[in-house]
Design an enzyme around this catalytic site. Structure first.
Site, mmCIF file in Angstrom:
data_model
loop_
_atom_site.group_PDB
_atom_site.id
_atom_site.type_symbol
_atom_site.label_atom_id
_atom_site.label_comp_id
_atom_site.label_asym_id
_atom_site.label_seq_id
_atom_site.Cartn_x
_atom_site.Cartn_y
_atom_site.Cartn_z
ATOM 1 N N HIS A 1 0.583 -1.202 -0.150
ATOM 2 C CA HIS A 1 -0.198 -0.513 0.019
ATOM 3 C C HIS A 1 0.762 0.838 0.150
ATOM 4 C CE1 HIS A 1 -3.847 2.529 0.562
ATOM 5 N NE2 HIS A 1 -4.867 1.292 0.877
ATOM 6 N N ARG A 2 2.560 1.302 -0.082
ATOM 7 C CA ARG A 2 2.987 2.662 0.375
ATOM 8 C C ARG A 2 3.307 2.882 -1.043
ATOM 9 N NH1 ARG A 2 8.301 0.169 3.388
ATOM 10 N NH2 ARG A 2 7.441 -1.474 1.815
#
Lengths: 328, 327, 432
Positions: free
Chosen positions: C405-406
């Protein structure tokens, strides 16, 4: 140990060799009665007479060729060029005759001649009197090329040059003649092909020769104050070149800066830069840097003149560059 | 050995020697030309045909044990006149390892250290200072030697010529500068490019005595060079001779020599130095036709043998590339 | 003594000459230097001057005829001399002469020189290995983007990285243009194993005994933990109809000795989908996102003592068949523990297929340096409902994409997965 000047060291070398071997003679402009344009041959006429210390007319091509002919026939002449800038007129003799006669004759002859004089820029002398020509002479196979940076090396190398059976190009510098240094009293010779490590260090290798070496050592001292220890290699001998010493040093420090006073396009410095890049490829943490003169003829204005040449600042900057140290 | 001038014309032994040497050079050069045409010899090949009397006449007056010869690239004739082995000269033309310069020099760079034959030099006029330097050594060592420095009409306007004469004069060097004026510097008639066409006076700018000779007459060449060499030996001064001669062939093998007329060539051929001497000797009963034929045959055969030797000699090994760069 | 008169080179480039005119006839006397004949060469008509003297005994090459260099054209000797012997000799050499293989002197010289050169060059070093960082990019992408991704490192840094099994891609370069230099490698080595790369392995079966940790196991544990605990994973799941894919595969493998594997197809489709969604083919760089210039797809292979992900490099420039070929070699090596670090380190994206183990679906842990991993489940037949509410039996496969998700958010991941699904369902789509 006595401290003498570079000029005196050269004089001693010639004096000792002329005393030792009667085949050694000196010819050039102003070398006899004037005692040398830069006083290098001071007193030699008085000691050895006009047959051995010969004033020539201004005929570089002519007297250079005469030196070569005399060497061919068995003498050991020292040909002095008032500056290397004037040697260009004699270049045909050096490159086409001196460098090649041994080879072309299938080894029948030796040309034991020394061609010496001040090389490189002095001060305020403008374009035609201010060029460093080592690249051109180092280019031709058949010649040896040496460049001392201290009185001690000057004496030892000149004696070796005079005793060498090959044509030797011996590079001095006007601004070095008054340089002082310790020189042993007893006789000694310095062999060709052996560089001198002037200063040991682990952070970067700086290679130089002739007049700029003093500048390199000054930069090294200043860098040491910032905690950077450079290893300074004084080549002393360009042809033959002491590759081994250079590579061992670069393998240790992983970084190399070369200082050569000549123009950068195809110079001795740029050639050595390539050799190091090739032979120390896996050991290099940064590309090899070359500090040379700017690629321009020498201007008269002194500020411009200094800006055109290598300097302590340029050398420091190059060292920091190969260490990836930020600079303004 | 040198002889008194008036006796030369009567010296059958000497004249025979001169004749033989000229024939040797003539036949050798013809063979070299032929071999060049068959592509056995490459590059430049400057033939001495027509000029034989100059080399033979001059070199027989000196003693190569103490004297020296330096010339430019039209050096085959001089090399042979110095006594170099025709086999080794031909082998050098072929570039073989048995050549006098080990195949490293070629036609323009014949050298023989022992016979004091110092080339064989390729750059026009650049050997003149070198020859002068040899004379410097002789003077320095107080030796009895003399240097014969040969060059062509093409070289006389080079700076090196002028610088050398000046220094030879100020230092009293024992050197005889011989200009073999074959009248064409490559394709240029010398009179077109010379402010002064009588070269014998050019030495005068430097206080050097000069004289002009007919190079098609070997006796005249011998006599005059002999006289001059003796003078130099005695007085330790340089001197200058302009020897007018003619080359039958072009400047080199690739020169069709269209800059002169056939008539001019034929005229000079009538003065052929070999035929001139032959006529004289026949007249004086110093020679018979039969003898001449035999001599001629002998040197044709010497030339053939030289070619055979060269053909059978090995090429230099690749390693020789790196030999003799430095002492 | 009779001698041959040979044709000579009258111009430097002449090979043959034609006799235009004989200036002498048989029986005439000839002097050295006299013109014997006129010869037409490649350049002009030249005069042939005789080098020999004597009587022209015989003319061998007539006007209008041609001769090569060194061919005899006449005989000169004493007047009246007998020429039978020399003629015989000439006849014999002539018979040998006209053989096509006979080399002209010039050629001989040339080949001698070349032979000498080759002899000389024999000991020279061989060509060098192509630079690692320059990989053939995709024609569509711009050079600059590729440049942005090229790893710059000093030769020394590369050496050190290789010695310590460090992936240069993950080392931050402090030199100009991001060049990785010695101090960067030193710094990377000093840091906790966070920066070090190795393949993550699923945990081994734990028995009620103490199994000492092998070096390999320690590192796997560290690395896989690091991946899971530093990258915030989220998962996207989709069901793909694979009838078309299966049919395509069957068609391809018809008549082939070496059957192309399903994984090869999946790798290629994934690669094509990555091409259109570059943000998935990336790595979290701490303060920036590194977008790779090639798709190096790793495929999880079960080994006797663990799991390894051999990598098929640069899938954008390879077709399925080539990918399969390479994969087979890599798998073979993997099963024999013969993979080298460069074979399994540095995958930009990974595929893990547990379908053959009967797993319907699963979530995999991202294999660094990538930002995503695709978990492939078993193919099975099940009823599907189409748009018209019709039920039909289809072959299906579940794909689960784990995402960092980064680096990219759900929408980006979803678009990628959707594209991948569509490609697999309609393979022709990837030609668009």
């Amino acid at each position: 140990m006595p401290t003498i000047t570079f000029r005196e060291a050269l004089r001693q070398a010639m004096d000792e060799e002329m005393a030792r071997d009667e085949n050694v003679i000196l010819l050039g402009e102003e070398v006899a009665q004037y005692n040398g344009a830069y006083k290098v041959s001071q007193g030699l006429l008085d000691k050895y007479g006009p047959k051995r210390v010969i004033d020539t007319p201004i005929s570089e091509e002519g007297f250079t060729g005469i030196g070569i002919g005399a060497a061919l026939a068995g003498l050991r002449p020292i040909v002095e060029w008032m500056t290397f800038s004037f040697s260009i007129q004699a270049m045909d003799q050096v490159i086409n005759n001196a460098a090649k006669m041994r080879y072309m004759s299938g080894g029948q002859f030796a040309i034991p001649a020394v061609f010496r004089g001040p090389n490189g820029p002095a001060e305020y002398l403008s374009a035609q009197h201010s060029q460093a020509l080592q690249s051109i002479y180092a280019h031709a196979p058949g010649l040896k090329v040496v460049a001392p940076s201290t009185p001690l090396d000057a004496k030892g190398l000149l004696k070796t040059a005079i005793r060498d059976d090959n044509p030797v190009i011996f590079l001095e510098a006007e601004l070095m003649y008054s340089l002082k240094g310790d020189v042993p009293e007893e006789e000694y010779l310095i062999p060709f092909g052996k560089a001198a490590i002037r200063r040991e260090g682990k952070d970067a290798t700086v290679v130089g020769f002739s007049k700029p070496v003093t500048m390199v050592l000054t930069s090294a001292d200043r860098l040491a104050k910032e905690g950077i220890e450079v290893e300074v290699i004084d080549l002393r001998s360009i042809r033959p070149l002491d590759e081994h010493t250079i590579y061992e040093s670069v393998k240790k420090t992983n970084r190399c800066v070369i200082v050569d006073e000549a123009w950068p396009f195809t110079s001795v410095g740029s050639h050595i830069a390539w050799l190091v890049s090739k032979n120390c490829f896996d050991y290099l943490d940064a590309p090899v840097e070359l500090v040379s003169s700017e690629d321009v003829p020498m201007p008269y204005n002194h500020r411009l003149e200094l800006a055109a040449q290598p300097s302590v600042k340029k050398i420091e900057s190059a060292v920091k560059k190969v260490l990836y140290i930020e600079q303004e | 050995m040198a002889k008194q001038t008036q006796n030369i014309r009567d010296d059958a032994g000497l004249l025979k020697k001169l004749l033989e040497q000229m024939l040797l050079i003539r036949r050798f050069e013809e063979k070299a030309a032929q071999m060049y045409g068959l592509r056995k010899i490459g590059g430049f090949c400057h033939l001495y045909i027509g000029q034989e009397a100059v080399a033979v006449g001059a070199i027989n007056t000196i003693d190569l044990k103490k004297d020296y010869v330096v010339t430019a690239y039209r050096d085959h004739g001089l090399a042979l006149a110095c006594g170099m082995d025709p086999k080794r000269v031909m082998a050098e033309l072929y570039g073989k390892a048995t050549g006098c310069s080990k195949g490293k020099g070629g036609s323009m760079h014949l050298f023989d250290a022992e016979r004091h034959m110092l080339g064989g030099n390729g750059i026009v006029g650049a050997h003149i200072p070198v020859a002068t330097g040899v004379a410097l050594k002789i003077s320095y060592k107080n030796e009895d030697g003399v240097v014969l420095c040969f060059f062509g009409d093409g070289a006389i306007h080079q700076g090196s010529f002028h610088e050398s004469l000046n220094m030879a004069k100020i230092w009293d060097l024992p050197i005889l500068y011989i200009c073999e004026n074959n009248q064409y510097g490559m394709g240029t008639d010398f009179s077109r490019v010379s402010s002064v066409t009588d070269f014998s006076v050019m030495g005068a700018s430097y206080g050097i005595e000069g004289k002009q000779l007919n190079g098609m007459d070997v006796i005249e060449v011998y006599a005059e060079v002999d006289r001059t060499v003796k003078y130099i030996r005695k007085n330790h001064v340089p001197s200058f001779l302009e020897i007018k001669t003619y080359r039958y062939k072009g400047h080199s093998m690739s020169d069709p020599a269209t800059y002169r007329t056939k008539e001019e060539l034929e005229d000079y051929k009538k003065q052929d130095p070999i035929l001139n001497l032959k006529s004289y000797m026949l007249e004086k009963s110093m020679l018979t036709e039969e003898e001449f034929k035999n001599i001629d045959k002998k040197y044709r055969s010497v030339s053939e043998e030289a070619v055979k030797f060269a053909e059978e000699s090995p090429e230099p090994p690749i390693e020789d590339l790196y030999m003799d760069v430095l002492a | 003594m009779a001698e041959k008169v040979l044709m000579i080179a009258l111009s430097p480039t002449m090979e043959t000459g034609t006799i235009v005119k004989w200036n002498k006839k048989e029986g005439d006397a000839v002097e050295s230097g006299e013109v014997l004949c006129e010869v037409e060469t490649d350049k002009a008509t030249m005069e042939y001057e005789s080098a020999q003297e004597g009587n022209l005994l015989k003319i061998l090459v007539q006007e209008g005829e041609e001769a090569r260099i060194e061919d005899p054209i006449a005989i000169i000797g004493e007047k009246g001399e007998d020429v039978t012997d020399i003629m015989k000799e000439i006849g014999e050499t002539r018979a040998k002469v006209h053989v096509p293989e006979e080399e002209i002197l010039e050629e001989e010289k040339h080949s001698a020189v070349i032979a000498a050169e080759e002899e000389q060059a024999g000991g020279e070093a061989e060509g060098e290995v192509a630079a690692v960082s320059e990989r053939p990019g995709i024609a569509l992408e711009s050079r600059e983007k590729e440049e942005a991704v090229r790893i710059k490192a000093s030769p020394l840094a590369r050496q050190l990285a290789q010695q310590h099994n460090l992936d240069l891609k993950l080392v931050k370069g402090s030199g100009p243009d991001g060049r990785v230099v010695k101090r960067d490698i030193e710094a990377a080595l000093k840091q906790p194993p966070a920066r070090l790369i190795q393949k993550p392995a699923p945990s081994a079966v734990i028995a009620p005994e103490e199994i000492p940790l092998s070096g390999k196991r320690k590192v796997i544990a560290q690395r896989i933990s690091e991946s899971k605990f530093s990258a915030p994973h989220y998962y996207l799941r989709t069901v793909v109809e694979v009838d078309n894919l299966m049919a395509a595969r069957t068609r391809l493998n018809k008549g082939r000795d070496e059957k192309v594997s399903l994984n090869a197809f999946l790798i290629k489709f994934t690669a094509e989908a990555l091409k259109r969604h570059r943000i998935i083919n990336t790595s979290w760089g701490g303060d920036r996102i590194i977008q790779f210039g090639t798709a190096d797809i790793g495929i999880a292979v079960a080994q006797p003592d663990g799991l390894i992900t051999p990598i098929v490099r640069d899938c954008w420039s390879k077709g399925i068949i080539q990918i399969d070929k390479e994969l087979k070699v890599l798998v073979g090596k993997a099963l024999n523990n013969r993979l080298r670090p460069q074979d399994y380190q540095g995958a930009t994206f990974t595929i893990s297929n547990l379908g053959t183990f009967g797993i319907l679906e699963f979530t995999a842990i991202i294999n660094p340096p990538g930002s995503a991993i695709l978990a492939v489940g078993q193919i099975r037949r099940e009823p599907m409902v189409d748009e018209g509410d019709n039920i039909s039996i289809k072959s299906t496969m579940i794909l689960t994409l784990s995402c960092d998700h980064r680096v990219f958010d759900g929408a980006a991941g979803a678009l990628f997965l959707k594209e991948l699904k569509e490609m697999i369902e309609y393979p022709i789509k990837f030609l668009y």
